[in-house]
Write a protein that holds these residues in place. Structure first.
Motif, PDB file in Angstrom:
ATOM      1  N   TYR A 120       1.000 -17.099  34.868  1.00 60.13           N
ATOM      2  CA  TYR A 120       1.752 -17.362  33.843  1.00 60.13           C
ATOM      3  C   TYR A 120       2.094 -16.276  32.602  1.00 60.13           C
ATOM      4  O   TYR A 120       2.787 -16.009  32.109  1.00 60.13           O
ATOM      5  N   TRP A 121       0.880 -15.332  32.525  1.00 62.34           N
ATOM      6  CA  TRP A 121       0.893 -14.785  31.470  1.00 62.34           C
ATOM      7  C   TRP A 121       0.179 -13.243  31.886  1.00 62.34           C
ATOM      8  O   TRP A 121      -0.417 -13.273  32.716  1.00 62.34           O
ATOM      9  N   ALA A 122       0.658 -12.433  31.166  1.00 60.70           N
ATOM     10  CA  ALA A 122      -0.011 -10.814  31.352  1.00 60.70           C
ATOM     11  C   ALA A 122      -0.081 -10.067  30.183  1.00 60.70           C
ATOM     12  O   ALA A 122       0.689 -10.222  29.153  1.00 60.70           O
ATOM     13  N   GLN A 123      -0.761  -8.923  30.350  1.00 61.72           N
ATOM     14  CA  GLN A 123      -0.925  -8.015  29.215  1.00 61.72           C
ATOM     15  C   GLN A 123      -1.024  -6.501  30.041  1.00 61.72           C
ATOM     16  O   GLN A 123      -1.561  -6.340  30.887  1.00 61.72           O
ATOM     17  N   SER A 124       0.106  -5.722  29.408  1.00 61.70           N
ATOM     18  CA  SER A 124       0.047  -4.523  29.813  1.00 61.70           C
ATOM     19  C   SER A 124      -0.576  -3.479  28.676  1.00 61.70           C
ATOM     20  O   SER A 124      -0.101  -3.484  27.572  1.00 61.70           O
ATOM     21  N   ASN A 125      -1.375  -2.570  29.420  1.00 61.96           N
ATOM     22  CA  ASN A 125      -2.209  -1.710  28.312  1.00 61.96           C
ATOM     23  C   ASN A 125      -1.714  -0.416  28.619  1.00 61.96           C
ATOM     24  O   ASN A 125      -1.576   0.319  29.690  1.00 61.96           O
ATOM     25  N   VAL A 126      -1.333   0.432  27.531  1.00 65.31           N
ATOM     26  CA  VAL A 126      -1.107   1.906  27.426  1.00 65.31           C
ATOM     27  C   VAL A 126      -2.340   2.600  26.943  1.00 65.31           C
ATOM     28  O   VAL A 126      -2.740   2.209  25.781  1.00 65.31           O
ATOM     29  N   THR A 127      -2.996   3.339  27.572  1.00 70.73           N
ATOM     30  CA  THR A 127      -4.022   4.197  27.125  1.00 70.73           C
ATOM     31  C   THR A 127      -3.659   5.670  26.945  1.00 70.73           C
ATOM     32  O   THR A 127      -3.025   6.481  27.646  1.00 70.73           O
ATOM     33  N   LEU A 128      -3.830   6.209  25.434  1.00 71.51           N
ATOM     34  CA  LEU A 128      -3.606   7.465  25.071  1.00 71.51           C
ATOM     35  C   LEU A 128      -4.684   8.365  24.837  1.00 71.51           C
ATOM     36  O   LEU A 128      -5.530   7.535  24.228  1.00 71.51           O
ATOM     37  N   ARG A 129      -4.890   9.623  25.152  1.00 72.07           N
ATOM     38  CA  ARG A 129      -5.982  10.353  24.881  1.00 72.07           C
ATOM     39  C   ARG A 129      -5.588  11.535  24.178  1.00 72.07           C
ATOM     40  O   ARG A 129      -4.711  12.397  24.935  1.00 72.07           O
ATOM     41  N   THR A 130      -6.031  12.119  23.241  1.00 69.16           N
ATOM     42  CA  THR A 130      -5.576  13.525  22.530  1.00 69.16           C
ATOM     43  C   THR A 130      -6.855  14.099  22.036  1.00 69.16           C
ATOM     44  O   THR A 130      -7.734  13.501  21.875  1.00 69.16           O
ATOM     45  N   THR A 131      -6.568  15.315  22.306  1.00 68.55           N
ATOM     46  CA  THR A 131      -7.841  16.238  22.208  1.00 68.55           C
ATOM     47  C   THR A 131      -7.595  17.080  20.709  1.00 68.55           C
ATOM     48  O   THR A 131      -8.317  18.015  20.362  1.00 68.55           O
ATOM     49  N   GLN A 132      -6.295  16.589  20.127  1.00 65.95           N
ATOM     50  CA  GLN A 132      -5.883  17.293  18.781  1.00 65.95           C
ATOM     51  C   GLN A 132      -5.366  16.127  17.972  1.00 65.95           C
ATOM     52  O   GLN A 132      -4.746  15.158  18.383  1.00 65.95           O
ATOM     53  N   PRO A 133      -5.553  16.270  16.739  1.00 69.76           N
ATOM     54  CA  PRO A 133      -4.652  15.251  15.725  1.00 69.76           C
ATOM     55  C   PRO A 133      -3.328  15.350  15.877  1.00 69.76           C
ATOM     56  O   PRO A 133      -2.779  16.119  16.244  1.00 69.76           O
ATOM     57  N   LEU A 134      -2.688  14.215  15.736  1.00 70.05           N
ATOM     58  CA  LEU A 134      -1.305  13.930  15.991  1.00 70.05           C
ATOM     59  C   LEU A 134      -0.603  13.513  14.531  1.00 70.05           C
ATOM     60  O   LEU A 134      -1.235  12.627  13.970  1.00 70.05           O
ATOM     61  N   SER A 135       0.418  14.284  14.128  1.00 72.53           N
ATOM     62  CA  SER A 135       0.933  14.013  12.713  1.00 72.53           C
ATOM     63  C   SER A 135       2.088  12.806  13.084  1.00 72.53           C
ATOM     64  O   SER A 135       2.525  12.283  12.005  1.00 72.53           O
ATOM     65  N   SER A 136       2.567  12.718  14.252  1.00 77.14           N
ATOM     66  CA  SER A 136       3.508  11.633  14.424  1.00 77.14           C
ATOM     67  C   SER A 136       3.189  11.126  15.851  1.00 77.14           C
ATOM     68  O   SER A 136       2.898  11.967  16.836  1.00 77.14           O
ATOM     69  N   LEU A 137       3.853   9.831  16.270  1.00 75.87           N
ATOM     70  CA  LEU A 137       3.553   9.308  17.440  1.00 75.87           C
ATOM     71  C   LEU A 137       4.259   8.029  17.341  1.00 75.87           C
ATOM     72  O   LEU A 137       4.499   7.081  16.410  1.00 75.87           O
ATOM     73  N   THR A 138       5.050   7.929  18.417  1.00 77.34           N
ATOM     74  CA  THR A 138       5.819   6.596  18.780  1.00 77.34           C
ATOM     75  C   THR A 138       5.642   6.223  20.164  1.00 77.34           C
ATOM     76  O   THR A 138       5.792   6.934  21.226  1.00 77.34           O
ATOM     77  N   VAL A 139       5.023   5.345  20.548  1.00 79.54           N
ATOM     78  CA  VAL A 139       4.803   4.325  21.991  1.00 79.54           C
ATOM     79  C   VAL A 139       5.993   3.322  22.175  1.00 79.54           C
ATOM     80  O   VAL A 139       5.904   2.567  21.328  1.00 79.54           O
ATOM     81  N   GLU A 140       6.334   3.410  23.351  1.00 79.49           N
ATOM     82  CA  GLU A 140       7.375   2.490  23.668  1.00 79.49           C
ATOM     83  C   GLU A 140       6.779   1.852  25.187  1.00 79.49           C
ATOM     84  O   GLU A 140       6.538   2.608  25.990  1.00 79.49           O
ATOM     85  N   LEU A 141       6.818   0.403  25.101  1.00 79.10           N
ATOM     86  CA  LEU A 141       6.241  -0.284  26.182  1.00 79.10           C
ATOM     87  C   LEU A 141       7.492  -0.878  26.830  1.00 79.10           C
ATOM     88  O   LEU A 141       7.822  -1.865  25.841  1.00 79.10           O
ATOM     89  N   ARG A 142       8.034  -0.873  27.872  1.00 81.74           N
ATOM     90  CA  ARG A 142       9.123  -1.686  28.461  1.00 81.74           C
ATOM     91  C   ARG A 142       8.842  -2.544  29.650  1.00 81.74           C
ATOM     92  O   ARG A 142       8.341  -1.971  30.619  1.00 81.74           O
ATOM     93  N   ILE A 143       8.848  -3.911  29.512  1.00 80.14           N
ATOM     94  CA  ILE A 143       8.290  -4.801  30.392  1.00 80.14           C
ATOM     95  C   ILE A 143       9.906  -5.412  30.986  1.00 80.14           C
ATOM     96  O   ILE A 143      10.630  -5.757  30.132  1.00 80.14           O
ATOM     97  N   ALA A 144      10.184  -5.164  32.311  1.00 78.07           N
ATOM     98  CA  ALA A 144      11.307  -5.415  32.808  1.00 78.07           C
ATOM     99  C   ALA A 144      11.547  -7.076  32.618  1.00 78.07           C
ATOM    100  O   ALA A 144      10.503  -7.679  32.868  1.00 78.07           O
ATOM    101  N   GLN A 145      12.611  -7.502  32.476  1.00 77.91           N
ATOM    102  CA  GLN A 145      12.778  -9.055  32.464  1.00 77.91           C
ATOM    103  C   GLN A 145      13.022  -9.364  33.881  1.00 77.91           C
ATOM    104  O   GLN A 145      14.170  -9.581  34.452  1.00 77.91           O
ATOM    105  N   THR A 146      11.739  -9.872  34.641  1.00 79.79           N
ATOM    106  CA  THR A 146      11.889 -10.529  35.940  1.00 79.79           C
ATOM    107  C   THR A 146      11.964 -11.856  35.888  1.00 79.79           C
ATOM    108  O   THR A 146      11.922 -12.515  37.075  1.00 79.79           O
ATOM    109  N   GLY A 147      12.177 -12.481  34.773  1.00 76.87           N
ATOM    110  CA  GLY A 147      12.295 -13.994  34.612  1.00 76.87           C
ATOM    111  C   GLY A 147      11.195 -14.682  33.755  1.00 76.87           C
ATOM    112  O   GLY A 147      10.145 -14.314  34.065  1.00 76.87           O
ATOM    113  N   GLY A 148      11.696 -15.106  32.902  1.00 76.32           N
ATOM    114  CA  GLY A 148      10.919 -15.893  31.770  1.00 76.32           C
ATOM    115  C   GLY A 148      10.108 -15.103  30.950  1.00 76.32           C
ATOM    116  O   GLY A 148       9.107 -15.581  30.432  1.00 76.32           O
ATOM    117  N   VAL A 149      10.240 -13.690  30.915  1.00 78.63           N
ATOM    118  CA  VAL A 149       9.586 -12.777  30.129  1.00 78.63           C
ATOM    119  C   VAL A 149       9.899 -12.893  28.711  1.00 78.63           C
ATOM    120  O   VAL A 149      10.900 -12.827  28.071  1.00 78.63           O
TER     121      VAL A 149
END
Length: 233
Positions: A120-149
């Protein structure tokens, strides 16, 4: 040959002259007999002739149009040219994820459905690893509407006050977006971004889910990563 046939039929229709006096006599007889005895009159002869002419010519015209349409309206050597047929890949349903790289410069990423997800429920995880500092970042997670999402929340391992967070429906996806605020920095290390959501009962396919991450190093150089999800929950 078709044009000649149509012309002959039109000529025959125009040459026909109905017997007007006979027609009026039939009408007067019908009126005199009254509604109860009146017999429905069939199509008058001249109407039948004209109607037949129009029908035949119409069929011939439709046939000619169909033959032209089947060939895309172009001919080669007197034969209709076949229209190109889209390939199976071109006809595939939208929503499939383009090929995305999981590593670019100092940035590496991975996406996975959390093992604690259920029917009935789910969690989607995005893992990022950076070896240098980042001055900007935008992360987008897209979950397809498969029904009742629908969303039940989100979180990230980095400080909450460093990001602007939004969740909305876009083009058949539930989209989680984390944007680093101006003047903030993502430090070296491994960081997690997670979206939580309800879905229709049963095992949900995550094959059409995907994420992207666009960032800039402290030097200003842009880097981008992304991946799809293949686990079913």
């Amino acid at each position: 040959m078709d044009d000649k046939l149509c012309e002959r039929l039109r000529t025959a229709a125009e040459a026909y002259r109905p017997d007007r006096e006979r027609m009026l006599a039939r009408v007067e007889r019908g009126m005199a007999e009254g509604p109860s005895a009146r017999t429905p009159l069939g199509p008058l002869p001249w109407l039948r002739v004209v109607g037949a002419t129009a029908a035949v010519c119409g069929v011939l015209a439709v046939g000619a149009y169909a033959a032209t349409s089947a060939g895309g309206g172009q001919t080669r050597g007197g034969q209709a040219a076949a229209s190109p047929v889209p390939s199976a890949s071109a006809q595939a349903a939208p929503g499939r994820v383009p090929e995305l790289r999981t590593e670019d410069g100092p940035l590496w990423a991975d996406g996975a459905v959390d093992p604690h997800s259920n029917a009935y429920w789910a969690q989607s995880n995005v893992t990022l690893r950076t070896t240098q500092p980042l001055s900007s970042l935008t992360v987008e997670l897209r979950i397809a509407q498969t029904g009742g999402v629908n969303t039940t929340g989100s979180w990230r391992s980095l400080p909450e006050q460093d990001f602007t967070v939004s969740v909305q429906e876009e083009g058949g996806f539930l989209v989680y977006r984390w944007t680093l605020k101006p003047g903030r920095t993502v430090p070296v290390g491994t960081h997690t971004f997670a979206g939580q959501y309800n879905h229709a009962e049963g095992d949900r396919s995550a094959d059409d889910d995907y994420f992207t991450a666009n960032a800039a190093r402290s030097t200003g150089q842009q880097v981008s990563v992304g991946d799809n999800f293949t686990s079913d929950h």
